[in-house]
Motif scaffolding. Structure first.
Motif, PDB file in Angstrom:
ATOM      1  N   ASN A 181      13.019 -24.758  15.493  1.00  8.86           N
ATOM      2  CA  ASN A 181      14.256 -25.635  16.045  1.00  8.86           C
ATOM      3  C   ASN A 181      14.024 -26.093  17.554  1.00  8.86           C
ATOM      4  OD1 ASN A 181      15.656 -25.544  13.705  1.00  8.86           O
ATOM      5  ND2 ASN A 181      16.825 -23.780  14.072  1.00  8.86           N
ATOM      6  N   THR A 182      13.515 -24.870  18.108  1.00 10.61           N
ATOM      7  CA  THR A 182      13.411 -25.516  19.698  1.00 10.61           C
ATOM      8  C   THR A 182      12.216 -26.645  19.881  1.00 10.61           C
ATOM      9  OG1 THR A 182      13.679 -23.044  20.289  1.00 10.61           O
ATOM     10  CG2 THR A 182      12.276 -24.483  21.975  1.00 10.61           C
ATOM     11  N   ALA A 183      11.367 -26.699  18.897  1.00 10.15           N
ATOM     12  CA  ALA A 183      10.328 -27.682  18.998  1.00 10.15           C
ATOM     13  C   ALA A 183      11.034 -28.986  18.522  1.00 10.15           C
ATOM     14  CB  ALA A 183       9.289 -27.474  17.964  1.00 10.15           C
ATOM     15  N   HIS A 184      12.035 -28.769  17.379  1.00 14.62           N
ATOM     16  CA  HIS A 184      12.832 -30.060  16.905  1.00 14.62           C
ATOM     17  C   HIS A 184      13.601 -30.450  18.098  1.00 14.62           C
ATOM     18  CE1 HIS A 184      15.229 -32.388  14.320  1.00 14.62           C
ATOM     19  NE2 HIS A 184      16.201 -32.050  15.072  1.00 14.62           N
ATOM     20  N   GLU A 185      14.264 -29.732  18.774  1.00 15.59           N
ATOM     21  CA  GLU A 185      15.021 -30.107  19.761  1.00 15.59           C
ATOM     22  C   GLU A 185      14.506 -31.027  21.078  1.00 15.59           C
ATOM     23  OE1 GLU A 185      17.959 -27.256  21.169  1.00 15.59           O
ATOM     24  OE2 GLU A 185      19.067 -27.131  19.156  1.00 15.59           O
ATOM     25  N   SER A 186      13.057 -30.443  21.517  1.00 10.74           N
ATOM     26  CA  SER A 186      12.359 -30.744  22.628  1.00 10.74           C
ATOM     27  C   SER A 186      11.820 -32.246  22.042  1.00 10.74           C
ATOM     28  CB  SER A 186      11.290 -30.105  22.674  1.00 10.74           C
ATOM     29  OG  SER A 186       9.957 -29.868  21.884  1.00 10.74           O
TER      30      SER A 186
ATOM     31  N   MET B 263      10.897 -17.053  13.481  1.00  8.98           N
ATOM     32  CA  MET B 263      10.362 -18.457  12.998  1.00  8.98           C
ATOM     33  C   MET B 263      11.251 -19.699  13.020  1.00  8.98           C
ATOM     34  SD  MET B 263       8.179 -16.661   9.776  1.00  8.98           S
ATOM     35  CE  MET B 263       7.662 -18.331   9.215  1.00  8.98           C
ATOM     36  N   LEU B 264      12.326 -19.667  12.634  1.00  9.02           N
ATOM     37  CA  LEU B 264      13.293 -20.765  12.556  1.00  9.02           C
ATOM     38  C   LEU B 264      13.669 -21.107  14.037  1.00  9.02           C
ATOM     39  CD1 LEU B 264      14.544 -22.668  10.672  1.00  9.02           C
ATOM     40  CD2 LEU B 264      16.729 -21.482  10.632  1.00  9.02           C
ATOM     41  N   LYS B 265      13.649 -20.148  14.728  1.00  9.55           N
ATOM     42  CA  LYS B 265      14.172 -20.147  16.399  1.00  9.55           C
ATOM     43  C   LYS B 265      13.101 -21.265  17.017  1.00  9.55           C
ATOM     44  CE  LYS B 265      16.041 -16.912  18.574  1.00  9.55           C
ATOM     45  NZ  LYS B 265      15.867 -15.773  19.336  1.00  9.55           N
ATOM     46  N   ALA B 266      11.780 -20.944  16.665  1.00  8.06           N
ATOM     47  CA  ALA B 266      10.869 -21.596  17.227  1.00  8.06           C
ATOM     48  C   ALA B 266      10.714 -22.838  16.833  1.00  8.06           C
ATOM     49  CB  ALA B 266       9.325 -20.788  16.988  1.00  8.06           C
TER      50      ALA B 266
ATOM     51  N   SER C  64       8.640 -28.421   6.274  1.00  7.08           N
ATOM     52  CA  SER C  64       9.426 -28.853   7.420  1.00  7.08           C
ATOM     53  C   SER C  64       8.455 -28.910   8.785  1.00  7.08           C
ATOM     54  CB  SER C  64      10.724 -28.187   7.554  1.00  7.08           C
ATOM     55  OG  SER C  64      11.161 -28.634   8.964  1.00  7.08           O
ATOM     56  N   CYS C  65       7.659 -27.842   8.847  1.00  5.73           N
ATOM     57  CA  CYS C  65       6.936 -27.527   9.951  1.00  5.73           C
ATOM     58  C   CYS C  65       5.585 -28.687   9.785  1.00  5.73           C
ATOM     59  CB  CYS C  65       6.231 -25.966   9.937  1.00  5.73           C
ATOM     60  SG  CYS C  65       7.145 -24.833  10.537  1.00  5.73           S
ATOM     61  N   LYS C  66       5.171 -29.004   8.608  1.00  6.92           N
ATOM     62  CA  LYS C  66       4.267 -29.785   8.531  1.00  6.92           C
ATOM     63  C   LYS C  66       4.702 -31.088   8.898  1.00  6.92           C
ATOM     64  CE  LYS C  66       1.771 -32.344   4.752  1.00  6.92           C
ATOM     65  NZ  LYS C  66       1.904 -32.834   3.409  1.00  6.92           N
ATOM     66  N   PHE C  67       5.728 -31.625   8.685  1.00  6.59           N
ATOM     67  CA  PHE C  67       5.979 -32.873   9.096  1.00  6.59           C
ATOM     68  C   PHE C  67       6.463 -33.039  10.506  1.00  6.59           C
ATOM     69  CE2 PHE C  67       6.609 -33.230   4.297  1.00  6.59           C
ATOM     70  CZ  PHE C  67       5.659 -34.090   4.063  1.00  6.59           C
ATOM     71  N   LEU C  68       7.139 -31.983  11.117  1.00  9.78           N
ATOM     72  CA  LEU C  68       7.398 -31.905  12.380  1.00  9.78           C
ATOM     73  C   LEU C  68       5.978 -32.223  12.994  1.00  9.78           C
ATOM     74  CD1 LEU C  68       9.396 -31.930  14.687  1.00  9.78           C
ATOM     75  CD2 LEU C  68       9.549 -29.395  14.515  1.00  9.78           C
ATOM     76  N   GLY C  69       5.059 -31.204  12.557  1.00 15.10           N
ATOM     77  CA  GLY C  69       3.661 -31.247  13.270  1.00 15.10           C
ATOM     78  C   GLY C  69       3.148 -32.844  13.267  1.00 15.10           C
TER      79      GLY C  69
END
Length: 164
Positions: free
Chosen positions: A22-27, A17-20, A97-102
């Motif tokens: 972090n990948t979105a964050h980096e992109s 889950m964290l890998k997914a 964190s996922c909420k705010f990245l979304g």
């Protein structure tokens, strides 16, 4: 697979889950020369809608992992308890964190659509972007702090497994 402890299964799920995430964050946030003009005219840009969907899926997985942790606590060995007790707070922090990245990805997508329609009001839009980034930064800090507790609990699990 059946010889894995519940905490090992949960830990592996958390890693994925964290890998997914972090990948979105980096992109979205990592610098890359392909994102600069004129190269960005050639290479496809970040798919913000896909990131929004991924963050939504990860948030659903957080709920499933919480249920799994609840079930695992009943079957867990004593040395797994600290890890399993730390995981729900970590999952809450990951969810936030996922909420705010979304939200950040949705804002970027909205800006792309406004740019196409030539409907940008920079002062208002940038203020909103700053708010979203600040909330995401706070959520990331909470995630890191909760992750430290999970890591300590996981260290205890690994230590006991190596002694067995």
């Amino acid at each position: 697979m059946s010889d894995l402890l519940p905490s090992q299964i949960i830990f592996n799920n958390l890693k994925e889950m964290l890998k997914a995430k972090n990948t979105a964050h980096e992109s979205m946030f990592k610098f890359h020369w392909k994102k600069m003009w004129p190269f960005n005219l050639i290479w496809p840009q970040v798919d913000f809608e896909r990131i929004v969907r991924l963050m939504s899926e990860l948030r659903k997985n957080v709920i499933n992992q919480k249920n799994l942790v609840g079930q695992a606590k009943g079957k867990a060995k004593p040395f797994e308890k600290n890890f399993l007790n730390a995981v729900p707070a970590y999952l809450d922090a990951l969810d936030e964190s996922c909420k705010f990245l979304g939200e950040a990805a949705q804002w970027k997508q909205d800006m792309l659509m406004k740019k196409i329609r030539k409907d940008i009001k920079f002062k208002r839009d940038v203020t909103e972007w700053s708010r979203i980034l600040k909330e995401y930064e706070d959520a990331q800090g909470n995630l890191v702090r909760a992750g430290a507790l999970v890591q300590m609990g996981w260290g205890e699990v690994v230590q006991n497994l190596s002694q067995a």
